[in-house]
Motif scaffolding. Structure first.
Motif, PDB file in Angstrom:
ATOM      1  N   ILE A 227       0.855  -1.193   0.000  1.00  0.00           N
ATOM      2  CA  ILE A 227       0.000   0.000   0.000  1.00  0.00           C
ATOM      3  C   ILE A 227       0.888   1.239   0.000  1.00  0.00           C
ATOM      4  O   ILE A 227       1.697   1.437   0.918  1.00  0.00           O
ATOM      5  CB  ILE A 227      -0.942   0.000   1.209  1.00  0.00           C
ATOM      6  N   SER A 228       0.755   2.053  -1.017  1.00  0.00           N
ATOM      7  CA  SER A 228       1.633   3.220  -1.158  1.00  0.00           C
ATOM      8  C   SER A 228       1.469   4.209  -0.009  1.00  0.00           C
ATOM      9  O   SER A 228       2.439   4.857   0.403  1.00  0.00           O
ATOM     10  CB  SER A 228       1.351   3.927  -2.496  1.00  0.00           C
ATOM     11  N   GLU A 229       0.267   4.324   0.529  1.00  0.00           N
ATOM     12  CA  GLU A 229       0.042   5.265   1.629  1.00  0.00           C
ATOM     13  C   GLU A 229       0.789   4.830   2.881  1.00  0.00           C
ATOM     14  O   GLU A 229       1.295   5.676   3.637  1.00  0.00           O
ATOM     15  CB  GLU A 229      -1.461   5.374   1.910  1.00  0.00           C
ATOM     16  N   ASP A 230       0.861   3.518   3.124  1.00  0.00           N
ATOM     17  CA  ASP A 230       1.647   3.026   4.267  1.00  0.00           C
ATOM     18  C   ASP A 230       3.110   3.419   4.130  1.00  0.00           C
ATOM     19  O   ASP A 230       3.739   3.894   5.083  1.00  0.00           O
ATOM     20  CB  ASP A 230       1.546   1.496   4.351  1.00  0.00           C
ATOM     21  N   ARG A 231       3.655   3.214   2.953  1.00  0.00           N
ATOM     22  CA  ARG A 231       5.066   3.548   2.727  1.00  0.00           C
ATOM     23  C   ARG A 231       5.297   5.047   2.846  1.00  0.00           C
ATOM     24  O   ARG A 231       6.325   5.493   3.372  1.00  0.00           O
ATOM     25  CB  ARG A 231       5.512   3.056   1.348  1.00  0.00           C
ATOM     26  N   LEU A 232       4.351   5.853   2.353  1.00  0.00           N
ATOM     27  CA  LEU A 232       4.502   7.306   2.410  1.00  0.00           C
ATOM     28  C   LEU A 232       4.585   7.792   3.849  1.00  0.00           C
ATOM     29  O   LEU A 232       5.486   8.571   4.202  1.00  0.00           O
ATOM     30  CB  LEU A 232       3.336   7.978   1.683  1.00  0.00           C
ATOM     31  N   TRP A 233       3.652   7.334   4.706  1.00  0.00           N
ATOM     32  CA  TRP A 233       3.674   7.781   6.107  1.00  0.00           C
ATOM     33  C   TRP A 233       4.913   7.280   6.828  1.00  0.00           C
ATOM     34  O   TRP A 233       5.469   7.971   7.689  1.00  0.00           O
ATOM     35  CB  TRP A 233       2.410   7.310   6.830  1.00  0.00           C
ATOM     36  N   THR A 234       5.394   6.089   6.438  1.00  0.00           N
ATOM     37  CA  THR A 234       6.622   5.574   7.052  1.00  0.00           C
ATOM     38  C   THR A 234       7.827   6.413   6.657  1.00  0.00           C
ATOM     39  O   THR A 234       8.672   6.745   7.501  1.00  0.00           O
ATOM     40  CB  THR A 234       6.848   4.109   6.637  1.00  0.00           C
ATOM     41  N   CYS A 261      16.252   2.907   0.553  1.00  0.00           N
ATOM     42  CA  CYS A 261      16.739   2.782  -0.830  1.00  0.00           C
ATOM     43  C   CYS A 261      15.629   2.320  -1.764  1.00  0.00           C
ATOM     44  O   CYS A 261      15.526   2.791  -2.906  1.00  0.00           O
ATOM     45  CB  CYS A 261      17.915   1.805  -0.876  1.00  0.00           C
ATOM     46  N   ALA A 262      14.794   1.397  -1.289  1.00  0.00           N
ATOM     47  CA  ALA A 262      13.694   0.911  -2.123  1.00  0.00           C
ATOM     48  C   ALA A 262      12.700   2.027  -2.423  1.00  0.00           C
ATOM     49  O   ALA A 262      12.245   2.181  -3.565  1.00  0.00           O
ATOM     50  CB  ALA A 262      12.996  -0.256  -1.425  1.00  0.00           C
ATOM     51  N   SER A 263      12.368   2.830  -1.421  1.00  0.00           N
ATOM     52  CA  SER A 263      11.425   3.928  -1.643  1.00  0.00           C
ATOM     53  C   SER A 263      12.063   5.065  -2.440  1.00  0.00           C
ATOM     54  O   SER A 263      11.365   5.774  -3.173  1.00  0.00           O
ATOM     55  CB  SER A 263      10.913   4.463  -0.298  1.00  0.00           C
ATOM     56  N   ALA A 264      13.371   5.248  -2.294  1.00  0.00           N
ATOM     57  CA  ALA A 264      14.046   6.313  -3.037  1.00  0.00           C
ATOM     58  C   ALA A 264      14.029   6.062  -4.537  1.00  0.00           C
ATOM     59  O   ALA A 264      14.170   7.003  -5.332  1.00  0.00           O
ATOM     60  CB  ALA A 264      15.488   6.454  -2.549  1.00  0.00           C
ATOM     61  N   GLN A 265      13.827   4.821  -4.935  1.00  0.00           N
ATOM     62  CA  GLN A 265      13.803   4.489  -6.360  1.00  0.00           C
ATOM     63  C   GLN A 265      12.397   4.518  -6.959  1.00  0.00           C
ATOM     64  O   GLN A 265      12.240   4.261  -8.150  1.00  0.00           O
ATOM     65  CB  GLN A 265      14.404   3.096  -6.567  1.00  0.00           C
ATOM     66  N   SER A 268       7.760   7.272  -9.391  1.00  0.00           N
ATOM     67  CA  SER A 268       6.356   7.561  -9.681  1.00  0.00           C
ATOM     68  C   SER A 268       5.621   8.125  -8.470  1.00  0.00           C
ATOM     69  O   SER A 268       4.673   8.894  -8.616  1.00  0.00           O
ATOM     70  CB  SER A 268       5.644   6.294 -10.170  1.00  0.00           C
ATOM     71  N   ASN A 269       6.062   7.754  -7.265  1.00  0.00           N
ATOM     72  CA  ASN A 269       5.472   8.307  -6.037  1.00  0.00           C
ATOM     73  C   ASN A 269       6.380   9.431  -5.530  1.00  0.00           C
ATOM     74  O   ASN A 269       7.307   9.194  -4.762  1.00  0.00           O
ATOM     75  CB  ASN A 269       5.324   7.214  -4.974  1.00  0.00           C
ATOM     76  N   ALA A 270       6.107  10.617  -5.996  1.00  0.00           N
ATOM     77  CA  ALA A 270       7.032  11.735  -5.768  1.00  0.00           C
ATOM     78  C   ALA A 270       7.247  12.024  -4.287  1.00  0.00           C
ATOM     79  O   ALA A 270       8.387  12.254  -3.847  1.00  0.00           O
ATOM     80  CB  ALA A 270       6.508  12.981  -6.482  1.00  0.00           C
ATOM     81  N   GLU A 271       6.181  12.017  -3.485  1.00  0.00           N
ATOM     82  CA  GLU A 271       6.314  12.371  -2.069  1.00  0.00           C
ATOM     83  C   GLU A 271       7.097  11.306  -1.301  1.00  0.00           C
ATOM     84  O   GLU A 271       7.949  11.628  -0.465  1.00  0.00           O
ATOM     85  CB  GLU A 271       4.929  12.567  -1.462  1.00  0.00           C
ATOM     86  N   GLU A 272       6.800  10.054  -1.577  1.00  0.00           N
ATOM     87  CA  GLU A 272       7.536   8.965  -0.939  1.00  0.00           C
ATOM     88  C   GLU A 272       9.003   8.995  -1.354  1.00  0.00           C
ATOM     89  O   GLU A 272       9.908   8.841  -0.517  1.00  0.00           O
ATOM     90  CB  GLU A 272       6.901   7.627  -1.319  1.00  0.00           C
ATOM     91  N   HIS A 273       9.248   9.205  -2.636  1.00  0.00           N
ATOM     92  CA  HIS A 273      10.605   9.276  -3.181  1.00  0.00           C
ATOM     93  C   HIS A 273      11.402  10.400  -2.516  1.00  0.00           C
ATOM     94  O   HIS A 273      12.546  10.203  -2.072  1.00  0.00           O
ATOM     95  CB  HIS A 273      10.505   9.473  -4.692  1.00  0.00           C
ATOM     96  N   GLU A 274      10.804  11.576  -2.410  1.00  0.00           N
ATOM     97  CA  GLU A 274      11.504  12.729  -1.825  1.00  0.00           C
ATOM     98  C   GLU A 274      11.780  12.522  -0.343  1.00  0.00           C
ATOM     99  O   GLU A 274      12.868  12.857   0.149  1.00  0.00           O
ATOM    100  CB  GLU A 274      10.672  13.990  -2.036  1.00  0.00           C
ATOM    101  N   ALA A 275      10.801  11.973   0.396  1.00  0.00           N
ATOM    102  CA  ALA A 275      10.996  11.751   1.828  1.00  0.00           C
ATOM    103  C   ALA A 275      12.108  10.748   2.098  1.00  0.00           C
ATOM    104  O   ALA A 275      12.901  10.917   3.031  1.00  0.00           O
ATOM    105  CB  ALA A 275       9.686  11.276   2.459  1.00  0.00           C
ATOM    106  N   ALA A 276      12.200   9.696   1.266  1.00  0.00           N
ATOM    107  CA  ALA A 276      13.242   8.693   1.455  1.00  0.00           C
ATOM    108  C   ALA A 276      14.629   9.276   1.204  1.00  0.00           C
ATOM    109  O   ALA A 276      15.571   9.027   1.969  1.00  0.00           O
ATOM    110  CB  ALA A 276      12.985   7.503   0.533  1.00  0.00           C
TER     111      ALA A 276
END
Length: 364
Positions: A227-234, A261-265, A268-276
């Motif tokens: 779930i992308s939202e779970d990863r984003l909040w993490t 590293c997995a989220s940084a790649q 497509s999920n800009a917010e998750e990517h930037e936070a990582a």
């Protein structure tokens, strides 16, 4: 209405009193829905204390109405400090939130008192008066709705800056929320990881949260979720926690680095990517954590790839370049730490010689 809700029924009038309390709670639940009347209801003397008591002494529909009222009142920002100031109210909501089966409600609450006694003595002076043997009775019929309203109430309260420090000091509340984060079959786990993320926004909570093993388990589980939202909040939580100097070394572990590293790649999920990427950059600012980061084989190649990628924003590329420069600065510092004289003896160092030192059966 507040009088009927808060009155203790006698044995001879138990059924009539319970019916009256249920009707009063139902009426108050409907009155609390329009936002114009929420402040007046919340400021009613003794009402919130009575609702907190209902969570313990009542069950089924009465408890459901109490949770619904508190969730509705918490929507109004001005009410949140008043709700948080009611003794044990948030903790009792968290116990309901954690409860997955009606038959487990009693054991969960008794565990709440026994496990939190030691920590409360040192850090939660205000919670010492709580009855460790109190039982929150939960009806199976209304359990899901009660958990949903309890989660909504705590989520609203976690958005108030003046309350998050108080919530974080109660270890049992954090424990109950972290447990629900691991319930992948329930939709509440995403809201609970959002609650933890809201708590990380206050810098004073960072040290306690980063050292909490249950919170770490929740981050590990939700950070690799489908779930992308779970990863984003993490990722947002880790970005906040890695900004705390005392938490950097604790968070620079192989599982967390691999997760980042997995989220940084995930371009497509800009917010998750930037936070990582921001979390990785934060870790590289610490002298000890940068060593652990540089020892990871995955971090540096990914940062270089992000720095040269056309799919990343300039801000993200800046964070990546900043992290790379700090890693390079550490290598430079390490390489120039000691000035060596010219080596006259070209023999191999002892560690490169293929014979043992003082070996018992060694013969020249």
């Amino acid at each position: 209405l507040a009088f009927v809700i808060g009155e203790e029924p006698s044995d001879s009038e138990l059924e009539a009193r319970e019916n009256a309390r249920l009707r009063a709670l139902s009426t108050l639940s409907m009155l609390s829905q329009p936002k114009e009347g929420r402040r007046i209801i919340c400021e009613q003397d003794g009402l919130l204390e009575s609702l907190a008591n209902v969570l313990v002494v009542s069950k089924g529909e009465a408890c459901l109405h109490a949770c619904s009222i508190i969730a509705a009142l918490a929507k109004t920002e001005e009410n949140r400090d008043i709700i948080a100031g009611t003794n044990f109210l948030i903790r009792r909501l968290s116990v309901i939130l954690k409860t997955t089966e009606a038959k487990n409600a009693k054991s969960d609450e008794s565990e709440s008192g026994s496990q939190s006694k030691a920590s409360d003595d040192s850090e939660e002076g205000e919670s010492r008066g709580d009855n460790s043997t109190e039982v929150i009775s939960v009806s199976e019929k209304h359990l899901n709705a009660m958990r949903l309203n309890s989660c909504a109430a705590i989520l609203h309260l976690s958005k108030q800056c003046s309350i998050v420090a108080k919530i974080c000091k109660d270890h049992k509340i954090i424990s109950n929320i972290a447990v629900v984060c691991l319930e992948k079959s329930s939709t509440l786990h995403t809201k609970c990881i959002e609650i933890l993320s809201n708590l990380t926004r206050f810098p004073g909570n960072s040290a306690a949260l980063s050292r909490n093993t249950q919170v770490s388990d929740a981050f590990h589980a939700c950070g690799v979720s489908d779930i992308s939202e779970d990863r984003l909040w993490t990722m947002r939580s880790l970005q906040n926690l890695t900004a705390d100097p005392s938490s950097k070394q604790k968070l620079a572990t192989t599982p967390i680095l691999n997760m980042l590293c997995a989220s940084a790649q995930k371009y497509s999920n800009a917010e998750e990517h930037e936070a990582a990427v921001a979390a990785l950059a934060n870790l590289c600012t610490d002298a000890t954590a940068v060593v652990l980061v540089s020892n990871s084989k995955a971090v540096l190649p990914i940062l270089v790839r992000i720095a040269y990628s056309d799919d990343c924003t300039p801000e993200v590329q800046f964070h990546a370049c900043n992290a790379i420069s700090r890693i390079a600065a550490w290598f430079q510092t390490f390489a120039s730490a000691t000035a060596f004289d010219e080596i006259k003896n070209k023999d191999a160092l002892p560690t490169m010689v293929g014979k043992g030192y003082m070996r018992w059966d060694y013969v020249e």
